[in-house]
Design an enzyme around this catalytic site. Structure first.
Site, PDB file in Angstrom:
ATOM      1  CE1 TYR A 134      -4.144  -1.924   0.611  1.00 47.11           C
ATOM      2  CE2 TYR A 134      -2.678  -3.292   1.933  1.00 47.11           C
ATOM      3  CZ  TYR A 134      -3.879  -3.101   1.278  1.00 47.11           C
ATOM      4  OH  TYR A 134      -4.825  -4.097   1.292  1.00 47.11           O
ATOM      5  CD  GLU A 165      -2.301 -12.382 -10.736  1.00 53.92           C
ATOM      6  OE1 GLU A 165      -1.276 -11.733 -10.374  1.00 53.92           O
ATOM      7  OE2 GLU A 165      -3.368 -11.833 -11.064  1.00 53.92           O
ATOM      8  CB  CYS A 216      -7.507  -4.092  -5.891  1.00 60.46           C
ATOM      9  SG  CYS A 216      -9.070  -4.942  -6.075  1.00 60.46           S
ATOM     10  CG  HIS A 217      -5.802  -9.998  -7.077  1.00 66.84           C
ATOM     11  ND1 HIS A 217      -6.510  -9.513  -8.164  1.00 66.84           N
ATOM     12  CD2 HIS A 217      -4.770 -10.718  -7.588  1.00 66.84           C
ATOM     13  CE1 HIS A 217      -5.931  -9.934  -9.276  1.00 66.84           C
ATOM     14  NE2 HIS A 217      -4.880 -10.671  -8.956  1.00 66.84           N
ATOM     15  CG  ASN A 232     -10.560  -1.811  -8.553  1.00 69.48           C
ATOM     16  OD1 ASN A 232     -11.010  -1.317  -9.579  1.00 69.48           O
ATOM     17  ND2 ASN A 232      -9.646  -2.766  -8.566  1.00 69.48           N
TER      18      ASN A 232
END
Length: 183
Positions: free
Chosen positions: A117, A175, A148-149, A140
């Site tokens: 962040y 991912e 945003c993950h 978002n």
């Protein structure tokens, strides 16, 4: 008070490994992704979008090209083949600081990586705004596509997530950032 601009848009619900996602797009691009889009959640999202865009969804024959492309790309992403979203985005549902942060996230944090962040706040020239970055992530309108993950706590914690922590873990595992859940 100025009346909202009337824009044609379309939507559909896509079944995914993390649950149903409502996708809505205008002729400018994908405008909204909503998690857990069961019947009630989808109806509420469509109602909010109708108020925001000033019209209901276009008649059935109209399907924004961006909506079809978003479906294709999200299916590829969840199948493990797509690493970068290129669907056009309609940023009209976010403004100001939140838009700046989300654009930086979309452009500067690729698949399989994470950012803190605070680092994201620094990247947009607002070094004291780590909490505000968290708020931007929570608002978002394009989660998964504007990932945003991928935003985590600087101490190694996973942080929060509007779609739920189980969903965030599943996306990060997809991912390769986290190991796949055992069950």
């Amino acid at each position: 008070m100025r009346a909202p601009e009337i824009r044609a848009w379309s939507w559909e619900v896509l079944d995914t490994p993390i649950g149903p996602l409502l996708l809505a797009a205008t002729d400018q691009g994908l405008a909204l992704v909503v998690f857990h889009a069961d019947g009630k959640t989808a109806a509420e999202a469509v109602s909010r979008l109708t108020r925001r865009l000033g019209t209901g969804p276009a008649p059935a024959p109209h399907r924004a090209a961006a909506l079809a492309e978003a479906v294709r790309q999200l299916e590829g992403y969840f199948a493990g083949g797509l690493k970068e979203f290129t669907v056009p985005l309609d940023w009209s549902l976010t403004t100001g600081f939140n838009r700046r942060v989300l654009r930086e996230l979309a452009d500067g944090v690729p698949y399989g990586t994470v950012v803190g962040y605070q680092d994201l706040a620094d990247r947009v020239g607002e070094p004291g705004a780590a909490r505000a970055v968290g708020m931007a992530m929570g608002s978002n309108p394009l989660p998964v596509v504007v990932a945003c993950h991928r935003v985590v706590e600087s101490d190694g914690g996973i942080g929060g997530f509007g779609g739920g922590l189980e969903t965030k873990r599943a996306l990060l595992a997809l991912e390769g950032v986290l190991p796949q859940p055992l069950f």
